[in-house]
Scaffold this motif. Structure first.
Motif, PDB file in Angstrom:
ATOM      1  N   LEU A  51     -10.719   2.677  -5.251  1.00 47.04           N
ATOM      2  CA  LEU A  51     -10.706   1.483  -6.096  1.00 47.04           C
ATOM      3  C   LEU A  51     -11.758   1.523  -7.197  1.00 47.04           C
ATOM      4  N   LEU A  52     -12.737   2.435  -7.083  1.00 48.18           N
ATOM      5  CA  LEU A  52     -13.765   2.560  -8.118  1.00 48.18           C
ATOM      6  C   LEU A  52     -13.179   2.966  -9.467  1.00 48.18           C
ATOM      7  N   GLY A  53     -12.013   3.603  -9.447  1.00 48.85           N
ATOM      8  CA  GLY A  53     -11.391   4.066 -10.685  1.00 48.85           C
ATOM      9  C   GLY A  53     -10.579   3.008 -11.402  1.00 48.85           C
ATOM     10  N   PHE A  54     -10.505   1.797 -10.850  1.00 49.45           N
ATOM     11  CA  PHE A  54      -9.718   0.721 -11.451  1.00 49.45           C
ATOM     12  C   PHE A  54     -10.632  -0.420 -11.894  1.00 49.45           C
ATOM     13  N   ASN A  55     -10.223  -1.134 -12.901  1.00 51.33           N
ATOM     14  CA  ASN A  55     -10.966  -2.297 -13.372  1.00 51.33           C
ATOM     15  C   ASN A  55     -10.542  -3.528 -12.581  1.00 51.33           C
ATOM     16  N   GLY A  56     -11.471  -4.079 -11.829  1.00 52.12           N
ATOM     17  CA  GLY A  56     -11.170  -5.307 -11.100  1.00 52.12           C
ATOM     18  C   GLY A  56     -11.321  -5.208  -9.602  1.00 52.12           C
ATOM     19  N   HIS A  96      -0.595  13.646  -7.699  1.00 55.14           N
ATOM     20  CA  HIS A  96      -0.899  13.682  -9.133  1.00 55.14           C
ATOM     21  C   HIS A  96       0.061  12.748  -9.851  1.00 55.14           C
ATOM     22  N   ILE A  97      -0.385  12.205 -10.957  1.00 55.37           N
ATOM     23  CA  ILE A  97       0.444  11.294 -11.734  1.00 55.37           C
ATOM     24  C   ILE A  97       1.734  11.991 -12.174  1.00 55.37           C
ATOM     25  N   GLU A  98       1.655  13.311 -12.309  1.00 56.52           N
ATOM     26  CA  GLU A  98       2.848  14.096 -12.641  1.00 56.52           C
ATOM     27  C   GLU A  98       3.397  14.687 -11.343  1.00 56.52           C
ATOM     28  N   THR A 123     -18.025  10.751  -6.829  1.00 55.91           N
ATOM     29  CA  THR A 123     -16.638  10.325  -6.657  1.00 55.91           C
ATOM     30  C   THR A 123     -15.853  10.501  -7.957  1.00 55.91           C
ATOM     31  N   GLU A 124     -16.421  11.212  -8.908  1.00 58.35           N
ATOM     32  CA  GLU A 124     -15.832  11.294 -10.238  1.00 58.35           C
ATOM     33  C   GLU A 124     -14.408  11.842 -10.219  1.00 58.35           C
ATOM     34  N   ASN A 125     -14.162  12.871  -9.384  1.00 61.54           N
ATOM     35  CA  ASN A 125     -12.804  13.439  -9.369  1.00 61.54           C
ATOM     36  C   ASN A 125     -11.789  12.441  -8.799  1.00 61.54           C
ATOM     37  N   ALA A 130      -7.649   8.057 -10.170  1.00 62.37           N
ATOM     38  CA  ALA A 130      -7.282   6.639 -10.203  1.00 62.37           C
ATOM     39  C   ALA A 130      -7.133   6.143 -11.641  1.00 62.37           C
ATOM     40  N   ARG A 131      -8.042   6.589 -12.510  1.00 59.45           N
ATOM     41  CA  ARG A 131      -7.972   6.144 -13.909  1.00 59.45           C
ATOM     42  C   ARG A 131      -6.697   6.626 -14.579  1.00 59.45           C
ATOM     43  N   ARG A 132      -6.198   7.792 -14.211  1.00 62.58           N
ATOM     44  CA  ARG A 132      -4.937   8.280 -14.781  1.00 62.58           C
ATOM     45  C   ARG A 132      -3.793   7.341 -14.400  1.00 62.58           C
ATOM     46  N   TYR A 133      -3.819   6.866 -13.157  1.00 65.04           N
ATOM     47  CA  TYR A 133      -2.797   5.904 -12.725  1.00 65.04           C
ATOM     48  C   TYR A 133      -2.914   4.609 -13.518  1.00 65.04           C
ATOM     49  N   GLU A 134      -4.150   4.121 -13.698  1.00 63.33           N
ATOM     50  CA  GLU A 134      -4.334   2.866 -14.403  1.00 63.33           C
ATOM     51  C   GLU A 134      -3.908   2.983 -15.866  1.00 63.33           C
TER      52      GLU A 134
END
Length: 446
Positions: A51-56, A96-98, A123-125, A130-134
């Motif tokens: 959840l760290l990769g998402f805003n909110g 992966h998103i793809e 946790t960057e990777n 997660a950011r790619r999904y967002e």
């Protein structure tokens, strides 16, 4: 998404411990205070890092209450010494998103000292994935988001309390509900409160009531509401139907034999399962509305449940694992239990984590007695503890009488006193006492 490995250091009761998880179902067993909940809390920190990769959405950080302490005694003074750093090291697979590519990732959270924040650097990777999904989501694409959820043993899904004072009106009720419904417009609402130990059931009912209103307004079935109904029915095949009653503002369960029960009137066991499953199903359909009726079947993720047997009758304990597998076939479950019936329902020993012993390969073929005694350390589980103690007492007395036959007259009084003392706790069973007294009399010296 799957959690494959977990290593914890200085986390609660564990100085250091490593675990590997089965991709489908994991059941953790052990005696009280062996660390079952500790493993789940550590897994929540690891999985919540997504959840760290998402805003909110809010993740589960390492807390001060998670720090391991050691007891240090100096003279007559005892001190509790906090052990830092506290570390959670994890590995897992994320789609992966793809698709159909899968990323195998490693990440780490750490609390380095008192009044410090849990680190996010390592946790960057995971955050990048997660950011790619967002980003894809915000660009109007339809990525399938994994569900993540933690249910603690302290969960109690209480029905909404009806307010009887004149200060509460239907307008007030609608204001509160409307505020909640506004929050549903967020595409990430399915991650709201994911790492909270448990939520009030009232929001679940609000959601279902609103979906029912939409069905009536638009004159068509809501695929989302039908998915939630389907999840509840899958867990409870004895039901004929599940439906929201707008006048009651409640969920009503219709049993095959004809009786109807409102959700708020269910027993603790039923209410907890219905609410837990509805909560999970709602999160899934809100995360992946594009999947429609297939959302539950196609969504993966990680769900952690402490004390899976909580409030459940043994009949349901025997089938709860299969119910969850059937209802959420792509979700990885990590659960704890004290129930031998749940252990017995596993498909292999690879799904079992024994904290104070070694697992064995063929769990499904074991009897309840073999599970209780061989895996859970319960002595003589075929009978009650009191019955076992009575049997042991009788055996010891009879062996002593037999060894000393014939009992000398001068020793007979001593034997009689010993028998009376040994059988005193079982005074409610005169036949038991009479039998032993007869055996003693038969061994007396003539």
């Amino acid at each position: 998404m799957r959690l494959t490995e977990l290593e914890i250091k200085n986390f609660r009761s564990f100085e250091q411990r490593s675990f590997r998880f089965h991709p489908e179902f994991n059941l953790i067993i052990g005696e009280n205070a062996s660390g079952k909940t500790t493993v789940l809390e550590a897994a929540a920190v690891a999985v919540g890092s997504w959840l760290l990769g998402f805003n909110g959405p809010t993740s589960r950080n390492i807390r001060e209450s998670d720090v391991r302490y050691v007891l240090d005694k100096v003279e007559t003074r005892a001190r509790r010494l906090p052990q830092y750093p506290v570390e959670i090291i994890a590995a897992g697979d994320v789609d992966h998103i793809e698709a159909p590519l899968t990323e195998h990732l490693r990440w780490r959270r750490e609390l380095k000292g008192p009044k410090r924040k849990t680190t996010q650097t390592d946790t960057e990777n995971l955050q990048s994935a997660a950011r790619r999904y967002e980003r894809a989501l915000m660009m109007g694409e339809r990525p399938t988001l994994p569900v993540v959820r933690y249910f603690s043993a302290g969960r109690l899904w209480e029905p909404e309390k009806r307010v009887t004072s004149g200060r509460s009106t239907d307008t007030d009720y609608r204001d509160v509900v409307d505020k909640y419904l506004d929050s549903l417009r967020s595409p990430l609402v399915g991650y709201e409160s994911s790492m909270d130990p448990g939520n009030s059931s009232k929001k679940l009912v609000w959601w279902m009531v609103e979906e029912r209103r939409i069905e009536l307004d638009e004159g068509r079935e809501s695929a989302f509401l039908q998915a939630v109904y389907g999840a509840i029915h899958s867990m409870m095949p004895e039901l004929a139907s599940v439906a929201v009653n707008l006048s009651l503002k409640d969920l009503v369960l219709q049993y095959a034999e004809g009786r109807s029960v409102a959700f708020s009137d269910l027993s603790d066991g039923y209410r907890n399962v219905v609410a837990m499953v509805a909560d999970l199903a709602i999160k899934i359909v809100m995360l992946n509305p594009h999947l429609g009726a297939e959302a539950l079947a196609k969504t993966d993720g990680v769900v952690m449940i402490d004390e899976l047997d909580l409030h459940l009758h043994p009949k349901w304990q025997r089938r709860i694992v299969d119910d969850l597998r059937r209802t959420f076939p792509n979700v990885q479950f990590i659960c704890t239990t004290h129930s031998p019936f749940i252990v017995q329902s596993l498909r292999s020993g690879e799904e079992l984590i024994v904290l104070d012993g070694q697992a064995i390969p063929d769990v499904a073929n074991l009897s309840i007695q073999e599970v209780a005694e061989g895996l859970m350390g319960v002595d003589d589980s075929g009978v009650s503890r009191r019955y076992g103690e009575m049997k042991d007492t009788a055996r010891e007395l009879l062996e002593e009488i037999e060894e000393n036959r014939p009992i000398p007259k001068e020793s007979f009084g001593e034997f009689k006193a010993k028998l009376a003392e040994a059988t005193a706790p079982y005074a409610d069973n005169p036949a038991y006492q009479a039998f032993l007294e007869m055996q003693l009399a038969a061994g007396k010296y003539e």
